[in-house]
Motif scaffolding. Structure first.
Motif, PDB file in Angstrom:
ATOM      1  N   VAL A   1       0.802   1.010 -12.154  1.00 41.42           N
ATOM      2  CA  VAL A   1       0.915   0.385 -10.831  1.00 41.42           C
ATOM      3  C   VAL A   1       2.164  -0.496 -10.774  1.00 41.42           C
ATOM      4  CG1 VAL A   1      -0.161  -1.202  -9.178  1.00 41.42           C
ATOM      5  CG2 VAL A   1      -1.568   0.481 -10.409  1.00 41.42           C
TER       6      VAL A   1
ATOM      7  N   LEU B   1      -5.465  -6.700  -9.944  1.00 41.09           N
ATOM      8  CA  LEU B   1      -5.694  -5.266  -9.897  1.00 41.09           C
ATOM      9  C   LEU B   1      -7.079  -4.883 -10.384  1.00 41.09           C
ATOM     10  CD1 LEU B   1      -2.355  -3.833 -11.315  1.00 41.09           C
ATOM     11  CD2 LEU B   1      -3.195  -3.674  -8.961  1.00 41.09           C
TER      12      LEU B   1
ATOM     13  N   THR C   1      -8.451  -1.070 -11.142  1.00 38.58           N
ATOM     14  CA  THR C   1      -8.037   0.329 -11.141  1.00 38.58           C
ATOM     15  C   THR C   1      -9.087   1.164 -11.869  1.00 38.58           C
ATOM     16  OG1 THR C   1      -6.766  -0.032 -13.181  1.00 38.58           O
ATOM     17  CG2 THR C   1      -5.557  -0.193 -11.105  1.00 38.58           C
TER      18      THR C   1
ATOM     19  N   ALA D   1       5.124   1.520 -10.222  1.00 42.61           N
ATOM     20  CA  ALA D   1       5.196   2.000  -8.841  1.00 42.61           C
ATOM     21  C   ALA D   1       5.789   0.946  -7.905  1.00 42.61           C
ATOM     22  CB  ALA D   1       3.804   2.398  -8.350  1.00 42.61           C
ATOM     23  N   LEU D   2       5.687  -0.312  -8.297  1.00 40.76           N
ATOM     24  CA  LEU D   2       6.206  -1.401  -7.460  1.00 40.76           C
ATOM     25  C   LEU D   2       7.705  -1.626  -7.643  1.00 40.76           C
ATOM     26  CD1 LEU D   2       3.232  -3.893  -7.758  1.00 40.76           C
ATOM     27  CD2 LEU D   2       3.728  -2.258  -5.932  1.00 40.76           C
TER      28      LEU D   2
ATOM     29  N   GLU E   1       0.828  -1.201   0.000  1.00 37.82           N
ATOM     30  CA  GLU E   1       0.000   0.000   0.000  1.00 37.82           C
ATOM     31  C   GLU E   1       0.870   1.262   0.000  1.00 37.82           C
ATOM     32  OE1 GLU E   1      -3.630   2.154   2.443  1.00 37.82           O
ATOM     33  OE2 GLU E   1      -3.017   0.128   3.010  1.00 37.82           O
TER      34      GLU E   1
ATOM     35  N   ILE F   1      -7.624   0.224  -6.571  1.00 36.23           N
ATOM     36  CA  ILE F   1      -6.978   1.526  -6.545  1.00 36.23           C
ATOM     37  C   ILE F   1      -7.803   2.512  -7.363  1.00 36.23           C
ATOM     38  CG2 ILE F   1      -4.843   2.794  -7.013  1.00 36.23           C
ATOM     39  CD1 ILE F   1      -3.499  -0.073  -7.179  1.00 36.23           C
TER      40      ILE F   1
ATOM     41  N   VAL G   1      -6.807   3.320  -1.753  1.00 39.28           N
ATOM     42  CA  VAL G   1      -6.215   2.000  -1.968  1.00 39.28           C
ATOM     43  C   VAL G   1      -6.762   1.027  -0.936  1.00 39.28           C
ATOM     44  CG1 VAL G   1      -4.047   0.690  -2.029  1.00 39.28           C
ATOM     45  CG2 VAL G   1      -4.071   3.075  -2.786  1.00 39.28           C
TER      46      VAL G   1
ATOM     47  N   ILE H   1       2.281   2.015  -3.458  1.00 39.06           N
ATOM     48  CA  ILE H   1       1.243   2.536  -4.342  1.00 39.06           C
ATOM     49  C   ILE H   1       0.924   3.986  -3.976  1.00 39.06           C
ATOM     50  CG2 ILE H   1      -1.185   2.307  -5.022  1.00 39.06           C
ATOM     51  CD1 ILE H   1      -0.756  -0.784  -4.667  1.00 39.06           C
TER      52      ILE H   1
END
Length: 77
Positions: free
Chosen positions: A54, A71, A73, A57-58, A9, A37, A21, A12
């Protein structure tokens, strides 16, 4: 290796500070999560583009520390 839901979390939220989230550990092993998300950054993007954002972002954790991520989104309504 596993990733806890809080770390997921945080990563993200770092990328999408305005996002709502929710994370669900699907089987309790820290490797299989579902994430919902909602972020303004997704507006005008295709579902594939949103998911790519996403994954970016990881920072390479997907497929390593994190085995599976389902996911959902969308942009806010």
């Amino acid at each position: 290796m596993a990733m806890d839901a809080g770390t997921l979390e945080s990563m993200i939220k770092d990328a999408f500070p305005d996002a709502r989230v929710s994370i669900d550990d699907m089987v309790g092993d820290g490797n299989h999560y579902a994430a919902n998300i909602v972020a303004e950054a997704f507006r005008g993007k295709t579902r594939v583009q949103q998911h790519q954002m996403v994954y970016a972002a990881l920072k390479g954790k997907m497929g390593g520390d994190l085995h599976a991520l389902a996911l959902q989104t969308r942009a806010p309504e």
